[in-house]
Design a protein around this motif. Sequence first.
Motif, mmCIF file in Angstrom:
data_model
loop_
_atom_site.group_PDB
_atom_site.id
_atom_site.type_symbol
_atom_site.label_atom_id
_atom_site.label_comp_id
_atom_site.label_asym_id
_atom_site.label_seq_id
_atom_site.Cartn_x
_atom_site.Cartn_y
_atom_site.Cartn_z
ATOM 1 N N GLU A 153 -67.304 72.995 68.032
ATOM 2 C CA GLU A 153 -67.567 74.259 68.713
ATOM 3 C C GLU A 153 -66.969 75.469 67.984
ATOM 4 O OE1 GLU A 153 -66.878 71.455 70.255
ATOM 5 O OE2 GLU A 153 -68.541 71.184 71.653
ATOM 6 N N LEU A 154 -65.680 75.372 67.628
ATOM 7 C CA LEU A 154 -65.064 76.508 66.923
ATOM 8 C C LEU A 154 -65.765 76.741 65.593
ATOM 9 C CD1 LEU A 154 -61.329 75.833 67.781
ATOM 10 C CD2 LEU A 154 -62.628 77.865 68.431
ATOM 11 N N ALA A 155 -66.168 75.672 64.931
ATOM 12 C CA ALA A 155 -66.894 75.799 63.663
ATOM 13 C C ALA A 155 -68.232 76.512 63.888
ATOM 14 C CB ALA A 155 -67.105 74.424 63.038
ATOM 15 N N ALA A 156 -68.937 76.161 64.974
ATOM 16 C CA ALA A 156 -70.226 76.805 65.266
ATOM 17 C C ALA A 156 -70.024 78.302 65.492
ATOM 18 C CB ALA A 156 -70.869 76.164 66.492
ATOM 19 N N MET A 157 -68.913 78.671 66.122
ATOM 20 C CA MET A 157 -68.633 80.098 66.348
ATOM 21 C C MET A 157 -68.303 80.814 65.044
ATOM 22 S SD MET A 157 -66.675 80.294 69.979
ATOM 23 C CE MET A 157 -66.205 78.648 70.461
ATOM 24 N N VAL A 158 -67.521 80.153 64.207
ATOM 25 C CA VAL A 158 -67.179 80.739 62.898
ATOM 26 C C VAL A 158 -68.464 80.997 62.098
ATOM 27 C CG1 VAL A 158 -66.129 80.179 60.652
ATOM 28 C CG2 VAL A 158 -64.838 79.807 62.766
ATOM 29 N N MET A 207 -82.802 87.119 65.128
ATOM 30 C CA MET A 207 -82.508 85.706 64.910
ATOM 31 C C MET A 207 -82.138 85.049 66.240
ATOM 32 S SD MET A 207 -79.491 84.116 62.560
ATOM 33 C CE MET A 207 -80.028 82.838 61.469
ATOM 34 N N ILE A 208 -82.595 83.819 66.415
ATOM 35 C CA ILE A 208 -82.240 83.054 67.613
ATOM 36 C C ILE A 208 -81.277 81.949 67.209
ATOM 37 C CG2 ILE A 208 -83.078 81.614 69.505
ATOM 38 C CD1 ILE A 208 -85.832 82.939 69.162
ATOM 39 N N VAL A 209 -80.114 81.896 67.863
ATOM 40 C CA VAL A 209 -79.144 80.832 67.621
ATOM 41 C C VAL A 209 -78.986 80.012 68.898
ATOM 42 C CG1 VAL A 209 -76.726 80.288 67.099
ATOM 43 C CG2 VAL A 209 -77.901 82.090 65.817
ATOM 44 N N ASP A 210 -79.273 78.717 68.812
ATOM 45 C CA ASP A 210 -79.030 77.790 69.914
ATOM 46 C C ASP A 210 -77.847 76.916 69.554
ATOM 47 O OD1 ASP A 210 -81.313 78.016 71.943
ATOM 48 O OD2 ASP A 210 -82.441 77.878 70.059
ATOM 49 N N VAL A 211 -77.058 76.557 70.574
ATOM 50 C CA VAL A 211 -75.934 75.649 70.356
ATOM 51 C C VAL A 211 -76.006 74.525 71.369
ATOM 52 C CG1 VAL A 211 -73.429 75.392 70.353
ATOM 53 C CG2 VAL A 211 -74.433 77.477 69.453
ATOM 54 N N LEU A 212 -75.881 73.308 70.875
ATOM 55 C CA LEU A 212 -75.839 72.135 71.740
ATOM 56 C C LEU A 212 -74.403 71.625 71.763
ATOM 57 C CD1 LEU A 212 -77.372 70.033 73.433
ATOM 58 C CD2 LEU A 212 -77.877 68.813 71.294
ATOM 59 N N THR A 213 -73.829 71.518 72.969
ATOM 60 C CA THR A 213 -72.390 71.251 73.099
ATOM 61 C C THR A 213 -72.093 70.658 74.469
ATOM 62 O OG1 THR A 213 -70.221 72.369 73.282
ATOM 63 C CG2 THR A 213 -72.150 73.693 73.835
ATOM 64 N N ILE A 214 -70.965 69.973 74.610
ATOM 65 C CA ILE A 214 -70.554 69.597 75.964
ATOM 66 C C ILE A 214 -69.582 70.634 76.543
ATOM 67 C CG2 ILE A 214 -70.991 67.109 75.733
ATOM 68 C CD1 ILE A 214 -67.950 66.737 75.344
ATOM 69 N N PHE A 215 -69.268 71.678 75.771
ATOM 70 C CA PHE A 215 -68.385 72.737 76.254
ATOM 71 C C PHE A 215 -68.993 74.129 76.078
ATOM 72 C CE2 PHE A 215 -65.199 69.406 75.078
ATOM 73 C CZ PHE A 215 -64.797 69.108 76.378
ATOM 74 N N PRO A 216 -70.116 74.420 76.765
ATOM 75 C CA PRO A 216 -70.738 75.735 76.596
ATOM 76 C C PRO A 216 -69.795 76.888 76.950
ATOM 77 C CG PRO A 216 -71.916 74.429 78.268
ATOM 78 C CD PRO A 216 -70.880 73.556 77.679
ATOM 79 N N GLU A 217 -68.858 76.639 77.851
ATOM 80 C CA GLU A 217 -67.952 77.724 78.286
ATOM 81 C C GLU A 217 -67.041 78.205 77.162
ATOM 82 O OE1 GLU A 217 -67.964 74.597 79.309
ATOM 83 O OE2 GLU A 217 -65.919 73.795 79.462
ATOM 84 N N MET A 218 -66.826 77.366 76.144
ATOM 85 C CA MET A 218 -65.979 77.797 75.023
ATOM 86 C C MET A 218 -66.543 79.024 74.315
ATOM 87 S SD MET A 218 -64.708 74.381 72.997
ATOM 88 C CE MET A 218 -63.774 75.300 71.762
ATOM 89 N N PHE A 219 -67.872 79.210 74.412
ATOM 90 C CA PHE A 219 -68.533 80.254 73.629
ATOM 91 C C PHE A 219 -68.534 81.613 74.328
ATOM 92 C CE2 PHE A 219 -69.950 76.249 72.042
ATOM 93 C CZ PHE A 219 -70.145 76.445 70.690
ATOM 94 N N GLU A 220 -68.202 81.601 75.631
ATOM 95 C CA GLU A 220 -68.404 82.811 76.434
ATOM 96 C C GLU A 220 -67.695 84.041 75.882
ATOM 97 O OE1 GLU A 220 -67.619 81.725 80.525
ATOM 98 O OE2 GLU A 220 -69.298 80.294 80.492
ATOM 99 N N GLY A 221 -66.378 83.957 75.711
ATOM 100 C CA GLY A 221 -65.629 85.120 75.228
ATOM 101 C C GLY A 221 -66.026 85.529 73.815
ATOM 102 N N PRO A 222 -65.844 84.641 72.856
ATOM 103 C CA PRO A 222 -66.103 85.010 71.458
ATOM 104 C C PRO A 222 -67.518 85.530 71.193
ATOM 105 C CG PRO A 222 -64.910 82.927 71.548
ATOM 106 C CD PRO A 222 -65.235 83.299 72.973
ATOM 107 N N MET A 223 -68.505 84.971 71.876
ATOM 108 C CA MET A 223 -69.883 85.359 71.591
ATOM 109 C C MET A 223 -70.349 86.537 72.458
ATOM 110 S SD MET A 223 -70.891 83.426 69.068
ATOM 111 C CE MET A 223 -69.261 83.617 68.409
ATOM 112 N N SER A 224 -69.445 87.123 73.252
ATOM 113 C CA SER A 224 -69.800 88.301 74.055
ATOM 114 C C SER A 224 -69.000 89.527 73.660
ATOM 115 C CB SER A 224 -69.542 88.026 75.546
ATOM 116 O OG SER A 224 -70.180 86.855 75.940
ATOM 117 N N THR A 225 -68.085 89.346 72.702
ATOM 118 C CA THR A 225 -67.120 90.390 72.368
ATOM 119 C C THR A 225 -67.484 91.069 71.048
ATOM 120 O OG1 THR A 225 -65.451 89.002 73.440
ATOM 121 C CG2 THR A 225 -64.628 90.802 72.090
#
Length: 250
Positions: free
Chosen positions: A141-146, A1-19
Motif C-alpha cells: 500500500e505505501l509503495a502504491a502511494m509513493v 489519468m485513472i488510477v485504481d488500487v486493489l487492497t485489503i486496506f483502502p482506508e490507508m489511502f484516504e489521507g495521503p491521496m486527498s491532501t
Amino acid sequence: MIVDVLTIFPEMFEGPMSTSMIGLARERGLLEFRTHDLRDWTSDRHRTTDDSPYGGGPGMVMKPEPLGRAIEAIQDLDDEHAHTVFLTPSGRRFDQSTAEELSAHDRVLFVCGRYEGFDARTLSLADEELSIGDYVLTGGELAAMVVTDAVARLLPGVLGHEDSAVDESFSTGLLEYPQYTRPAVWQDIEVPEVLRNGDHAKIEAWRRRKAVELTLARRPDLLEHAELTSEENAWIEREKDHADSQPEED
Ligand code: 6GU
C-alpha cells in the motif's frame, strides 16, 4: 489519468491521496483515483484473502481466486486496459524513469500484496512488478502511494510551475542544487553572493556546478548516466584525483 488500487486496506489511502497536490489534482479532474477492497471478491463467510503456502514455511500467501476476479472486474470498469502493476519487494526497482513511463498510461491498476506475497500463478495477470527499494514493507500500500505520487506530479497541469519537473533531481540525472530563500542572513550564514546579483548566466553556472559537486559527494553512481560536458567530466576527474591523494577521513 485513472488510477485504481486493489487492497485489503483502502482506508490507508484516504489521507495521503486527498491532501496537497494529489488532492488538488483529483479535484481538478486531472487524476481519477479509486480504491477497491479485495474482500469484496471473496466468497467465504470470513472474507479470506490469504492461505498457508504449499510446501510449508512461515507466513501466508494471497489467495489467487479473489485476486483474479477483482482484477477482471476492475479492468471492465472502463474500455481502456489498465496497465496492471503488482507491488512486491521482488519487483523491478521503481525510479524516476519508471514514473515517466507510467505517466504515459491512461489507466494504471496497482495491486497491493500483503503477507508473504502473491501466489506465483497470479503474477501472469501483471503487466509488471515493481518494488520501491531494497527494504521490506508490511504491504504494497505505501509503495502504491509513493508510485502514485511520483506519477501524478508528472501529469500535465498538476504542478503549478511546468518547469519544476524538468530541472529537478533525477530528471537531469543529478541531485538538485542547494536552494535559499529570505532572509539573506540566517544564524550568521549568508546566502551565496552569486544568487543575489541577478546575473542569470552566473547563477545557472553556479547551480550546475553545485549539482555536480553534490552528486559526486553523495551519489557518485548517478554520474555514470548523467549528461555531462567534457569540462564537467574533466573537473570530476580532477576532484577524484584530489580526493585520492588526501588522507582518509575517519
Ligand atoms: Cl512494492 N512491497 C513490499 N511489501 N515491500 C517493499 C516494496 C513493495 N518495495 C520495497 N519494499
